[in-house]
Design a protein around this motif. Sequence first.
Motif, PDB file in Angstrom:
ATOM      1  N   VAL A  84       8.961  -3.944  -6.931  1.00  0.00           N
ATOM      2  CA  VAL A  84       8.322  -4.888  -7.854  1.00  0.00           C
ATOM      3  C   VAL A  84       6.813  -4.911  -7.632  1.00  0.00           C
ATOM      4  O   VAL A  84       6.064  -5.430  -8.463  1.00  0.00           O
ATOM      5  CB  VAL A  84       8.892  -6.322  -7.727  1.00  0.00           C
ATOM      6  CG1 VAL A  84      10.385  -6.330  -8.005  1.00  0.00           C
ATOM      7  CG2 VAL A  84       8.565  -6.948  -6.380  1.00  0.00           C
ATOM      8  N   TYR A  85       6.373  -4.352  -6.489  1.00  0.00           N
ATOM      9  CA  TYR A  85       4.944  -4.272  -6.180  1.00  0.00           C
ATOM     10  C   TYR A  85       4.426  -2.864  -6.457  1.00  0.00           C
ATOM     11  O   TYR A  85       5.173  -1.883  -6.405  1.00  0.00           O
ATOM     12  CB  TYR A  85       4.696  -4.564  -4.703  1.00  0.00           C
ATOM     13  CG  TYR A  85       5.203  -5.887  -4.191  1.00  0.00           C
ATOM     14  CD1 TYR A  85       4.744  -7.085  -4.722  1.00  0.00           C
ATOM     15  CD2 TYR A  85       6.118  -5.940  -3.154  1.00  0.00           C
ATOM     16  CE1 TYR A  85       5.188  -8.303  -4.233  1.00  0.00           C
ATOM     17  CE2 TYR A  85       6.575  -7.150  -2.652  1.00  0.00           C
ATOM     18  CZ  TYR A  85       6.107  -8.333  -3.193  1.00  0.00           C
ATOM     19  OH  TYR A  85       6.555  -9.536  -2.706  1.00  0.00           O
ATOM     20  N   GLY A  86       3.140  -2.766  -6.656  1.00  0.00           N
ATOM     21  CA  GLY A  86       2.503  -1.464  -6.784  1.00  0.00           C
ATOM     22  C   GLY A  86       2.032  -0.942  -5.435  1.00  0.00           C
ATOM     23  O   GLY A  86       2.176  -1.597  -4.399  1.00  0.00           O
ATOM     24  N   ILE A  87       1.498   0.256  -5.450  1.00  0.00           N
ATOM     25  CA  ILE A  87       0.901   0.858  -4.256  1.00  0.00           C
ATOM     26  C   ILE A  87      -0.319   0.030  -3.841  1.00  0.00           C
ATOM     27  O   ILE A  87      -1.104  -0.401  -4.669  1.00  0.00           O
ATOM     28  CB  ILE A  87       0.474   2.309  -4.548  1.00  0.00           C
ATOM     29  CG1 ILE A  87       1.713   3.157  -4.922  1.00  0.00           C
ATOM     30  CG2 ILE A  87      -0.268   2.924  -3.378  1.00  0.00           C
ATOM     31  CD1 ILE A  87       2.711   3.307  -3.813  1.00  0.00           C
ATOM     32  N   SER A  88      -0.460  -0.178  -2.521  1.00  0.00           N
ATOM     33  CA  SER A  88      -1.595  -0.966  -2.033  1.00  0.00           C
ATOM     34  C   SER A  88      -1.877  -0.623  -0.584  1.00  0.00           C
ATOM     35  O   SER A  88      -0.949  -0.385   0.197  1.00  0.00           O
ATOM     36  CB  SER A  88      -1.294  -2.464  -2.151  1.00  0.00           C
ATOM     37  OG  SER A  88      -2.317  -3.230  -1.545  1.00  0.00           O
ATOM     38  N   TYR A 104       3.863  -1.253   1.645  1.00  0.00           N
ATOM     39  CA  TYR A 104       4.622  -2.036   2.623  1.00  0.00           C
ATOM     40  C   TYR A 104       4.374  -3.514   2.382  1.00  0.00           C
ATOM     41  O   TYR A 104       3.505  -3.904   1.597  1.00  0.00           O
ATOM     42  CB  TYR A 104       4.247  -1.637   4.057  1.00  0.00           C
ATOM     43  CG  TYR A 104       2.787  -1.794   4.429  1.00  0.00           C
ATOM     44  CD1 TYR A 104       2.343  -2.901   5.142  1.00  0.00           C
ATOM     45  CD2 TYR A 104       1.842  -0.821   4.075  1.00  0.00           C
ATOM     46  CE1 TYR A 104       1.008  -3.049   5.501  1.00  0.00           C
ATOM     47  CE2 TYR A 104       0.512  -0.959   4.424  1.00  0.00           C
ATOM     48  CZ  TYR A 104       0.100  -2.081   5.130  1.00  0.00           C
ATOM     49  OH  TYR A 104      -1.224  -2.227   5.473  1.00  0.00           O
ATOM     50  N   MET A 105       5.164  -4.361   3.057  1.00  0.00           N
ATOM     51  CA  MET A 105       5.177  -5.789   2.751  1.00  0.00           C
ATOM     52  C   MET A 105       4.832  -6.631   3.971  1.00  0.00           C
ATOM     53  O   MET A 105       4.988  -6.210   5.115  1.00  0.00           O
ATOM     54  CB  MET A 105       6.567  -6.198   2.267  1.00  0.00           C
ATOM     55  CG  MET A 105       7.022  -5.513   1.004  1.00  0.00           C
ATOM     56  SD  MET A 105       8.597  -6.181   0.375  1.00  0.00           S
ATOM     57  CE  MET A 105       9.739  -5.630   1.629  1.00  0.00           C
ATOM     58  N   ASP A 106       4.423  -7.853   3.693  1.00  0.00           N
ATOM     59  CA  ASP A 106       4.187  -8.863   4.715  1.00  0.00           C
ATOM     60  C   ASP A 106       5.408  -9.782   4.759  1.00  0.00           C
ATOM     61  O   ASP A 106       5.691 -10.480   3.784  1.00  0.00           O
ATOM     62  CB  ASP A 106       2.938  -9.658   4.349  1.00  0.00           C
ATOM     63  CG  ASP A 106       2.597 -10.749   5.367  1.00  0.00           C
ATOM     64  OD1 ASP A 106       3.459 -11.084   6.194  1.00  0.00           O
ATOM     65  OD2 ASP A 106       1.478 -11.283   5.316  1.00  0.00           O
ATOM     66  N   PHE A 149      10.388   9.737   0.558  1.00  0.00           N
ATOM     67  CA  PHE A 149       9.369   8.781   0.978  1.00  0.00           C
ATOM     68  C   PHE A 149       7.983   9.173   0.458  1.00  0.00           C
ATOM     69  O   PHE A 149       6.971   8.595   0.869  1.00  0.00           O
ATOM     70  CB  PHE A 149       9.298   8.696   2.509  1.00  0.00           C
ATOM     71  CG  PHE A 149      10.606   8.399   3.194  1.00  0.00           C
ATOM     72  CD1 PHE A 149      11.631   7.729   2.548  1.00  0.00           C
ATOM     73  CD2 PHE A 149      10.803   8.796   4.507  1.00  0.00           C
ATOM     74  CE1 PHE A 149      12.837   7.454   3.194  1.00  0.00           C
ATOM     75  CE2 PHE A 149      11.999   8.522   5.164  1.00  0.00           C
ATOM     76  CZ  PHE A 149      13.024   7.849   4.498  1.00  0.00           C
ATOM     77  N   GLY A 150       7.942  10.148  -0.424  1.00  0.00           N
ATOM     78  CA  GLY A 150       6.667  10.696  -0.861  1.00  0.00           C
ATOM     79  C   GLY A 150       5.955   9.802  -1.860  1.00  0.00           C
ATOM     80  O   GLY A 150       6.218   9.847  -3.065  1.00  0.00           O
ATOM     81  N   VAL A 151       5.061   8.975  -1.364  1.00  0.00           N
ATOM     82  CA  VAL A 151       4.313   8.058  -2.226  1.00  0.00           C
ATOM     83  C   VAL A 151       2.838   8.448  -2.233  1.00  0.00           C
ATOM     84  O   VAL A 151       2.348   9.121  -1.328  1.00  0.00           O
ATOM     85  CB  VAL A 151       4.471   6.600  -1.745  1.00  0.00           C
ATOM     86  CG1 VAL A 151       5.890   6.112  -1.977  1.00  0.00           C
ATOM     87  CG2 VAL A 151       4.100   6.460  -0.272  1.00  0.00           C
ATOM     88  N   SER A 152       2.140   7.992  -3.251  1.00  0.00           N
ATOM     89  CA  SER A 152       0.736   8.377  -3.408  1.00  0.00           C
ATOM     90  C   SER A 152      -0.201   7.557  -2.527  1.00  0.00           C
ATOM     91  O   SER A 152      -1.337   7.958  -2.261  1.00  0.00           O
ATOM     92  CB  SER A 152       0.312   8.224  -4.870  1.00  0.00           C
ATOM     93  OG  SER A 152       0.482   6.880  -5.296  1.00  0.00           O
TER      94      SER A 152
END
Length: 295
Positions: A102-106, A260-262, A253-256
């Motif tokens: 639900v989140y984008g890359i950050s 990850y989350m808090d 697991f190949g992401v740009s």
Amino acid sequence: MEKVLVFGGTRFFGNKLVERLINSGCDVTIATRGKTQDSFGGKVKRVQLDRSVDDSRWDEISSVQWDAVYDNICYNQNDAEIAVTRLGKNVVKFIFTSTLSVYGISETAQVEDDFSPMHYTLPEKDKELDYGEGKRAAEAYFFQKSGWDVSAVRFPIVLGLDDYTKRLHFHIEKVSKEQDIGFPNIEASMGFVSSDEAADALFFLKDQPGLGPINICSEGHLTLKQLMNHIENATNKTAKITSDVTEENHSPFGVSGSWYMDPSKAKAAGFHLRKLESWLFPLIDQLAGQYSKAH
């Protein structure tokens, strides 16, 4: 005795959740399509239905008063609407398995407020959505339309010996065979959660007030390069990392970028988080050992 309904409780962390519910004395019903056998015997009741189809097979569960409902297999707004319509006012607590997607890359850890389901505009009915958007729409529908006491559990990638998708296995096999693995960004950081930890969290939430969206992940994160370094150590092989990503070599697991989350909200609620390296590195060692023995 609490009456608990579980949509999708025959595989992976859903199976582990049902075990915990049984052991705690709950009256458990599992609702699935019946395609995967379970080992619960007479300890659970079973209802066979297609989660995405609104038909008479829902009748058996729609009139029951449920103390808790777990939904591990809702992927979009349409599925959510069926559950809300069919279960109506017969749900005390609803625990929805959502996702990091639900989140984008950050490059910073995502917090729950980075996506608010209460401020999301629901899409047109039957509109095709990708996985992440489908989960956003499902969350939004439950929070905006159900009137239930809802927790939406946002998991990152869940790993374990029993992972039927074999995402971690993929990397161990590729390294062992000295085959290319494609990573768009080997320096990206990721978080994970174990299947046991995921089941523990879902079980924990049964006895909590609805917490809204909540991130559940192991404490800590690591770069994909660090992950691959440990796989190299476990297999005694050198990973062949490439940025030339193809359909065949693309890492699951190949992401740009970092993703990850808090989990501070979960910690504040009293859920005990495991340290990521405490279970992930032993899991890699175990899988590498199994692969070596089999080959």
